[in-house]
Write a protein that holds these residues in place. Structure first.
Motif, short mmCIF file in Angstrom:
data_model
loop_
_atom_site.label_atom_id
_atom_site.label_comp_id
_atom_site.label_asym_id
_atom_site.label_seq_id
_atom_site.Cartn_x
_atom_site.Cartn_y
_atom_site.Cartn_z
N GLN A 84 7.15 -12.49 11.88
CA GLN A 84 7.09 -12.95 10.49
C GLN A 84 7.35 -11.78 9.54
OE1 GLN A 84 6.50 -16.19 9.41
NE2 GLN A 84 6.95 -15.42 7.36
N ARG A 86 9.27 -9.31 10.04
CA ARG A 86 10.68 -8.90 10.12
C ARG A 86 11.60 -10.12 10.02
NH1 ARG A 86 10.96 -4.31 14.83
NH2 ARG A 86 13.13 -4.41 14.20
N ARG A 87 11.11 -11.12 9.34
CA ARG A 87 11.82 -12.40 9.26
C ARG A 87 13.24 -12.24 8.74
NH1 ARG A 87 11.38 -16.43 4.92
NH2 ARG A 87 11.82 -18.55 5.71
N ASP A 88 13.41 -11.49 7.66
CA ASP A 88 14.74 -11.36 7.06
C ASP A 88 15.73 -10.69 8.01
OD1 ASP A 88 13.82 -12.56 4.76
OD2 ASP A 88 13.52 -10.68 3.66
N GLN A 89 15.26 -9.74 8.79
CA GLN A 89 16.14 -9.09 9.77
C GLN A 89 16.60 -10.09 10.82
OE1 GLN A 89 14.35 -5.96 12.08
NE2 GLN A 89 16.05 -5.88 13.52
N VAL A 91 16.79 -13.31 10.51
CA VAL A 91 17.68 -14.28 9.88
C VAL A 91 19.10 -13.72 9.81
CG1 VAL A 91 18.25 -15.46 7.72
CG2 VAL A 91 15.89 -15.46 8.55
N SER A 92 19.25 -12.49 9.37
CA SER A 92 20.59 -11.91 9.24
C SER A 92 21.26 -11.78 10.61
CB SER A 92 20.51 -10.55 8.55
OG SER A 92 19.77 -9.62 9.32
N GLU A 93 20.48 -11.47 11.65
CA GLU A 93 21.07 -11.32 12.98
C GLU A 93 21.46 -12.68 13.57
OE1 GLU A 93 18.56 -8.90 15.38
OE2 GLU A 93 19.24 -7.06 14.41
N GLU A 102 22.87 -19.29 6.15
CA GLU A 102 21.59 -18.60 6.04
C GLU A 102 20.41 -19.56 6.05
OE1 GLU A 102 19.18 -15.66 2.97
OE2 GLU A 102 21.37 -15.57 3.04
N ARG A 106 17.48 -19.43 8.79
CA ARG A 106 16.09 -19.26 8.39
C ARG A 106 15.20 -20.31 9.08
NH1 ARG A 106 14.44 -15.85 4.77
NH2 ARG A 106 16.59 -15.49 4.06
N VAL A 109 14.75 -19.17 12.74
CA VAL A 109 13.79 -18.07 12.87
C VAL A 109 12.36 -18.56 12.65
CG1 VAL A 109 13.04 -15.87 11.90
CG2 VAL A 109 15.48 -16.31 12.26
N ASP A 110 12.17 -19.38 11.62
CA ASP A 110 10.83 -19.91 11.36
C ASP A 110 10.32 -20.72 12.54
OD1 ASP A 110 10.81 -18.73 8.89
OD2 ASP A 110 11.27 -20.57 7.77
#
Length: 296
Positions: A84, A86-89, A91-93, A102, A106, A109-110
């Motif tokens: 959680q 490092r969520r943005d990382q 998502v980008s990967e 995106e 997201r 990842v969630d």
């Protein structure tokens, strides 16, 4: 005007025994995005790397299995907490690896974070669901108790590089097994980022080991390794599955596979009813029955 420069692509390492070693072979391969543009280099693990990963998993097995179920649940919940953060990382990967928009990435990842939480919650419940006190016609108690199988080899789903991976990785860990994972060959970066989470979590070194590389090179070795007790063949290429399962049978491995008629590329990992199943935990458990005399 600044001169043009060449990007220095990162070469990601393996994750074995809680450390990040390079391959003993020194080999790597280029990882590309869905447009075919190079984005990184991944280690091409060798047979020796795989054997080292199995050795690390075997060493870590008994201490992990001996932990209380509640403690294993806490450890896996901590993985979700760190993901959680490092969520943005992630998502980008996932956007780069799987070519998703995106918003969709997201959601993926969630759901991967939530899936860790869901399986962690089963850690202290699965024994109550599968275990039993059996009626017998004698002066004995008779109990059936689920126990972990041992070292589990996981061939990760190919298209779903994060959510599919977590969905196959969490079930054997919950009940005390240790694992050796062959990550998605074409989309390994989310899995590699997950190893960075694991290295800073409470998961003991050796409980989870990650290899990147060529599945056709490594899967037959994993299936034949006599110190691997079970193998998840979900991500094995279809044309190899029969040979891999026959090889696994030589050392009497438990084999977990996709449901009949289900294609890896078409499975909907976002479907909680299909992906969150206690039966997937049970696939890596052995049922032990014990007799105990009734005291006077």
């Amino acid at each position: 005007m600044a001169p043009d420069r060449i990007d220095v692509r990162k070469t990601y390492k393996l994750y074995i025994g809680g450390d990040f070693p390079r391959s003993e072979s020194g080999r790597s391969y280029v990882v590309s995005d869905t447009n075919g543009d190079p984005i990184a280099n991944a280690v091409r693990a060798s047979r020796k790397d795989l054997r080292e990963a199995v050795r690390a998993a075997r060493k870590a097995f008994q201490p992990w299995a001996d932990k209380t179920a509640m403690n294993r649940g806490q450890v896996l919940y901590r993985v979700a907490e760190l993901m959680q953060g490092r969520r943005d990382q992630f998502v980008s990967e996932v956007v780069v690896a799987e070519g998703l928009r995106e918003a969709k990435a997201r959601e993926v990842v969630d759901r991967a974070i939530d899936r860790w939480v869901w399986y962690a919650g089963w850690a202290d419940k699965i024994a109550q669901v599968l275990g039993s006190s059996n009626p017998v016609a004698s002066d004995y108690f008779n109990f059936t108790i689920p126990e972990p199988t041992g070292v589990v080899g996981i061939v990760a789903p190919e298209p779903s590089s994060l959510l599919g991976l977590v969905s196959r990785l969490a079930p054997p860990l919950v009940s005390g097994n240790t694992v050796v994972v062959l990550a998605s060959e074409t989309r390994p970066l989310p899995a590699v980022s997950l190893t960075e989470v694991l290295a800073t979590s409470d998961v003991p070194g050796g409980v989870i080991n990650f290899l990147t590389g060529r599945k056709r090179e490594l899967v037959p070795v994993l299936a034949a390794h006599e110190d691997v007790d079970a193998i998840d063949v979900w991500g094995v290429p279809d044309d190899l599955r029969t040979d891999v399962e026959l090889t696994a049978a030589d050392s009497v491995k438990r084999v977990a596979r996709r449901p009949k008629g289900v294609l890896d590329a078409r499975f909907d990992w976002l479907d909680d009813r299909a992906s969150e199943r206690p039966e997937w935990i049970a696939a890596y458990l052995e049922m032990k029955t014990v007799w105990h005399p009734i005291g006077v």
